[in-house]
Design a protein around this motif. Structure first.
Motif, PDB file in Angstrom:
ATOM      1  N   GLY A 148     -21.988   1.897 -55.502  1.00 35.36           N
ATOM      2  CA  GLY A 148     -22.075   1.295 -56.824  1.00 35.36           C
ATOM      3  C   GLY A 148     -22.746  -0.063 -56.812  1.00 35.36           C
ATOM      4  O   GLY A 148     -23.217  -0.539 -55.798  1.00 35.36           O
ATOM      5  N   SER A 149     -22.765  -0.670 -57.977  1.00 35.75           N
ATOM      6  CA  SER A 149     -23.425  -1.956 -58.102  1.00 35.75           C
ATOM      7  C   SER A 149     -22.614  -2.840 -59.019  1.00 35.75           C
ATOM      8  O   SER A 149     -21.649  -2.416 -59.621  1.00 35.75           O
ATOM      9  CB  SER A 149     -24.813  -1.763 -58.704  1.00 35.75           C
ATOM     10  OG  SER A 149     -24.669  -1.360 -60.052  1.00 35.75           O
ATOM     11  N   ARG A 154     -16.989  -8.294 -63.318  1.00 37.11           N
ATOM     12  CA  ARG A 154     -17.871  -7.359 -62.625  1.00 37.11           C
ATOM     13  C   ARG A 154     -18.175  -7.800 -61.209  1.00 37.11           C
ATOM     14  O   ARG A 154     -18.786  -7.073 -60.440  1.00 37.11           O
ATOM     15  CB  ARG A 154     -19.191  -7.208 -63.385  1.00 37.11           C
ATOM     16  CG  ARG A 154     -19.016  -6.436 -64.655  1.00 37.11           C
ATOM     17  CD  ARG A 154     -20.317  -6.397 -65.425  1.00 37.11           C
ATOM     18  NE  ARG A 154     -20.066  -5.828 -66.739  1.00 37.11           N
ATOM     19  CZ  ARG A 154     -20.889  -5.011 -67.362  1.00 37.11           C
ATOM     20  NH1 ARG A 154     -22.022  -4.670 -66.790  1.00 37.11           N
ATOM     21  NH2 ARG A 154     -20.602  -4.540 -68.537  1.00 37.11           N
ATOM     22  N   SER A 185     -14.095   2.502 -63.161  1.00 39.76           N
ATOM     23  CA  SER A 185     -15.170   1.670 -62.633  1.00 39.76           C
ATOM     24  C   SER A 185     -16.538   2.213 -63.010  1.00 39.76           C
ATOM     25  O   SER A 185     -17.552   1.685 -62.577  1.00 39.76           O
ATOM     26  CB  SER A 185     -15.073   1.589 -61.109  1.00 39.76           C
ATOM     27  OG  SER A 185     -13.821   1.082 -60.749  1.00 39.76           O
ATOM     28  N   GLY A 186     -16.547   3.292 -63.782  1.00 41.79           N
ATOM     29  CA  GLY A 186     -17.815   3.793 -64.284  1.00 41.79           C
ATOM     30  C   GLY A 186     -18.431   4.905 -63.463  1.00 41.79           C
ATOM     31  O   GLY A 186     -19.567   5.303 -63.713  1.00 41.79           O
ATOM     32  N   LEU A 187     -17.696   5.460 -62.479  1.00 41.01           N
ATOM     33  CA  LEU A 187     -18.227   6.600 -61.738  1.00 41.01           C
ATOM     34  C   LEU A 187     -18.015   7.875 -62.570  1.00 41.01           C
ATOM     35  O   LEU A 187     -17.061   7.971 -63.333  1.00 41.01           O
ATOM     36  CB  LEU A 187     -17.518   6.765 -60.385  1.00 41.01           C
ATOM     37  CG  LEU A 187     -17.548   5.591 -59.408  1.00 41.01           C
ATOM     38  CD1 LEU A 187     -16.996   6.020 -58.054  1.00 41.01           C
ATOM     39  CD2 LEU A 187     -18.953   5.057 -59.228  1.00 41.01           C
ATOM     40  N   SER A 227     -23.292  -4.041 -61.834  1.00 43.82           N
ATOM     41  CA  SER A 227     -23.373  -3.847 -63.283  1.00 43.82           C
ATOM     42  C   SER A 227     -22.588  -2.642 -63.766  1.00 43.82           C
ATOM     43  O   SER A 227     -22.405  -2.443 -64.948  1.00 43.82           O
ATOM     44  CB  SER A 227     -24.844  -3.682 -63.684  1.00 43.82           C
ATOM     45  OG  SER A 227     -25.352  -2.548 -63.036  1.00 43.82           O
ATOM     46  N   LYS A 228     -22.115  -1.809 -62.822  1.00 41.80           N
ATOM     47  CA  LYS A 228     -21.484  -0.559 -63.229  1.00 41.80           C
ATOM     48  C   LYS A 228     -20.117  -0.801 -63.888  1.00 41.80           C
ATOM     49  O   LYS A 228     -19.312  -1.562 -63.396  1.00 41.80           O
ATOM     50  CB  LYS A 228     -21.298   0.331 -61.996  1.00 41.80           C
ATOM     51  CG  LYS A 228     -21.265   1.786 -62.350  1.00 41.80           C
ATOM     52  CD  LYS A 228     -21.701   2.628 -61.160  1.00 41.80           C
ATOM     53  CE  LYS A 228     -22.134   3.990 -61.627  1.00 41.80           C
ATOM     54  NZ  LYS A 228     -22.679   4.792 -60.564  1.00 41.80           N
ATOM     55  N   THR A 229     -19.874  -0.103 -64.985  1.00 41.83           N
ATOM     56  CA  THR A 229     -18.570  -0.219 -65.632  1.00 41.83           C
ATOM     57  C   THR A 229     -18.346   0.969 -66.558  1.00 41.83           C
ATOM     58  O   THR A 229     -19.291   1.628 -66.968  1.00 41.83           O
ATOM     59  CB  THR A 229     -18.453  -1.559 -66.405  1.00 41.83           C
ATOM     60  OG1 THR A 229     -17.179  -1.610 -67.008  1.00 41.83           O
ATOM     61  CG2 THR A 229     -19.518  -1.690 -67.466  1.00 41.83           C
ATOM     62  N   ILE A 248     -15.566   0.344 -55.930  1.00 45.48           N
ATOM     63  CA  ILE A 248     -16.931  -0.145 -56.100  1.00 45.48           C
ATOM     64  C   ILE A 248     -16.967  -1.456 -55.365  1.00 45.48           C
ATOM     65  O   ILE A 248     -16.018  -2.220 -55.456  1.00 45.48           O
ATOM     66  CB  ILE A 248     -17.237  -0.376 -57.594  1.00 45.48           C
ATOM     67  CG1 ILE A 248     -17.526   0.952 -58.245  1.00 45.48           C
ATOM     68  CG2 ILE A 248     -18.368  -1.339 -57.779  1.00 45.48           C
ATOM     69  CD1 ILE A 248     -18.387   0.853 -59.458  1.00 45.48           C
ATOM     70  N   GLU A 288     -18.685  11.975 -58.920  1.00 43.52           N
ATOM     71  CA  GLU A 288     -18.755  10.827 -58.015  1.00 43.52           C
ATOM     72  C   GLU A 288     -17.357  10.349 -57.633  1.00 43.52           C
ATOM     73  O   GLU A 288     -17.106   9.983 -56.484  1.00 43.52           O
ATOM     74  CB  GLU A 288     -19.498   9.661 -58.687  1.00 43.52           C
ATOM     75  CG  GLU A 288     -21.002   9.827 -58.754  1.00 43.52           C
ATOM     76  CD  GLU A 288     -21.664   8.756 -59.625  1.00 43.52           C
ATOM     77  OE1 GLU A 288     -22.825   8.463 -59.391  1.00 43.52           O
ATOM     78  OE2 GLU A 288     -21.002   8.229 -60.555  1.00 43.52           O
TER      79      GLU A 288
END
Lengths: 295, 262
Positions: free
Chosen positions: B5-6, A78, A106-108, B8-10, A153, A112
């Motif tokens: 983003g940051s 991360r 990446s979780g967007l 912790s984002k995943t 990210i 987004e």
């Protein structure tokens, strides 16, 4: 975060009987551009692979943003982005699809991801080629896409393994500019290179490794000063470089060296005195290493 | 350009799988030649067996009913074999290192290929059955039997695809994966797919009757055309489950071992 974002202590790695890393110690201050310089086979890629959790070390420890790469793999992942030696892009997909895929991974959210993709395509000057298959991209475009993907990210540490290998001069300069911008934004960039000029131009700190060991660490200026003050070069009338001699830079030393030279080479040769380059540093440092391993 | 983003984002496990399945399906569609080959080859083989060999194997003209289950499995084999090549291709490409260094379940890249292969093969199977109906295939199955047959076919496709995926993971290159995979494609010929095992020499009968493909064929044939199944269904499911499990474990181990090596 202040202090060191990467800390490597006593790192060793063997593949079979071949020792690739032989006790590496490194400390990378947060927010710097850090260049790892070394000839082919020095262990640069192995070191990056270990730091990015791809390969397990045999001995020693690596901490990224305070997390151990063995016991805290997931938190390390991360904290980093890796742009490997070979462009890490999906050739069958378009540039746009590549970016969107990594955004989603990446979780967007979908929305987004679309926004971010357009943004990155624009920033990296890839909008015109966005819907073309990556197969058709030039080396420079691939690298730009590769780095754009790494920045989907912003993770605190970006690893770039030989980012400019195979690029033409214009693409190389463009990439240097991008790396400078990243640094301004507080991202720590750890890059490997074979090009001395690149390390000289880009890096705040340079570490030279050879045969799995750290040979020298410091700023470009510090490393150059190790080779001495000024370098005397001798040229013949056809402008061929005949001989290079390093000096401390003092009048006394330069005069003495010139006197010695005059007695052994033709006094007709022309003299040029210059500051040492990274090439001199590199050759001096790795030659010493070679002598040591031969003796 | 702003920072997004940051730390912790995943992506969630579900999103990761959805993204990789989407990627593999997109790659399949983009590789139209392979898709067409995977469908055309079994169709041509079926026509070959029905019209060229069929007459001398079974002069009653009923051979098409015998051979369709075998063609379906052959088709699944061909269609799945490209999974090995796709996986090997991914493993030799730089992008795998990126996936591995992201905080996601990176083995999902292989799962994506497997699911895409299942979708591709079910489509190909539908085409094969469609053409078979045109050339005189007359199944006697009711809805439930059709469903069961599709279930067995899906299980077989899944099993052989994971096997090919594992081969793709251990093979050094896409062409090596293609070469190793070719051996598996011979197995249907050494089964009851094209001729009853009783017509083979006795030493070969032993092999043909006890290899995994035969019970799968007999089960599908029984479900579709009403021939006796006996205990073939149990053998079929048992073989598939066992091989599937081993192939998945083999894949996981080789996927992890290959990290950082290309």
């Amino acid at each position: 975060m202040r202090g060191n974002v990467i800390e490597v202590k006593g790192l060793r790695k063997k593949f079979g009987h071949q020792i690739v890393l032989d006790g590496i110690d490194l400390a990378v201050p947060t927010g710097t551009v850090y260049a790892l310089l070394g000839p082919n086979g020095a262990g640069k890629t192995t070191l990056i692979n270990i730091m990015s959790t791809l390969v397990a070390p045999d001995e020693g420890s690596v901490k990224i943003a305070g997390y151990d790469i063995v016991t805290d793999k997931n938190m390390v992942k991360r904290s980093i982005s890796l742009t490997g030696q070979f462009a890490a892009v999906d050739e069958m997909l378009t540039g746009e699809e590549n970016l969107r895929m990594i955004c989603r991974l990446s979780g967007l959210t979908v929305a987004e991801s679309n926004v971010r993709t357009v943004e990155l395509l624009q920033h990296f000057d890839l909008t015109a080629a966005a819907r073309k298959s990556v197969k058709t991209y030039s080396g420079g475009m691939r690298r730009r896409l590769d780095i754009a993907i790494s920045l989907v990210i912003s993770r605190p540490v970006l690893f770039l393994d030989e980012p400019t290998t195979g690029l033409d001069t214009i693409s190389r300069r463009a990439l240097w500019k991008i790396i400078d911008q990243l640094k301004e934004r507080g991202i720590t960039v750890f890059l490997t290179t074979q090009y001395l000029e690149e390390a000289d131009q880009l890096a705040d700190i340079i570490t030279v490794i050879d045969e799995g060991r750290v040979v020298a660490t410091g700023t470009a200026k510090e490393l150059k000063s190790r080779v001495g003050g000024e370098v005397i070069e001798l040229f013949n009338d056809k402008d061929d470089l005949i001989r290079t001699v390093s000096t401390t830079g003092s009048i006394h030393d330069i005069r003495q060296k010139l006197n010695e030279l005059a007695s052994i080479v033709s006094p007709e040769l022309r003299v040029n005195i210059r500051k040492p380059s990274m090439d001199d540093v590199f050759l001096a440092l790795t030659a010493k290493e070679m002598e040591r391993s031969l003796s | 350009m702003k920072i997004h983003g940051s730390i912790s984002k995943t992506a969630s496990f579900r999103t990761t799988n959805a993204v990789f399945i989407g990627r593999s399906i997109r790659l399949s569609l983009r590789n139209a030649e392979a898709l067409i080959m995977a469908i055309m080859l079994p169709v041509m083989l079926m026509l070959l067996f029905t019209y060229v060999f069929g007459g001398s194997i079974d002069p009653s003209g009923n051979y098409v009913n015998y051979v369709v289950p075998g063609i379906i499995l052959l088709c699944a084999g061909f269609g799945s074999s490209s999974t090995g090549v796709d996986v090997a291709h991914d493993m030799t490409n730089g992008i795998i290192d990126r996936f591995r260094t992201m905080p996601i379940q990176s083995l999902s890249v292989v799962t994506g290929h497997v699911v895409a292969s299942l979708a591709r093969n079910l489509l190909a199977t539908a085409v094969v059955i469609g053409v078979a109906l045109l050339v005189g295939f007359r199944p006697s199955a009711n809805a439930l039997e059709w469903l069961a047959a599709i279930g067995v076919i899906s299980l077989f496709i899944l099993t052989i695809t994971w096997l090919f995926a594992a081969i793709g993971l251990v093979a050094g290159s896409p062409s090596a994966a293609s070469g190793y995979g070719f051996i598996l494609l011979f197995l249907p010929y050494l089964s009851s797919a094209f001729v009853p095992t009783s017509s083979m020499p006795s030493w070969l009968q032993g092999v043909a009757e006890h290899q995994p493909i035969t019970p799968v064929i007999e089960t599908i044939r029984g479900l579709l055309t009403g021939t006796p199944i006996h205990d073939s269904a149990w053998w079929a499911v048992g073989w598939c489950a066992l091989i599937l499990l081993l192939a998945i474990l083999w894949s996981i181990v080789s996927f992890n071992r290959k990290a950082g090596r290309r």
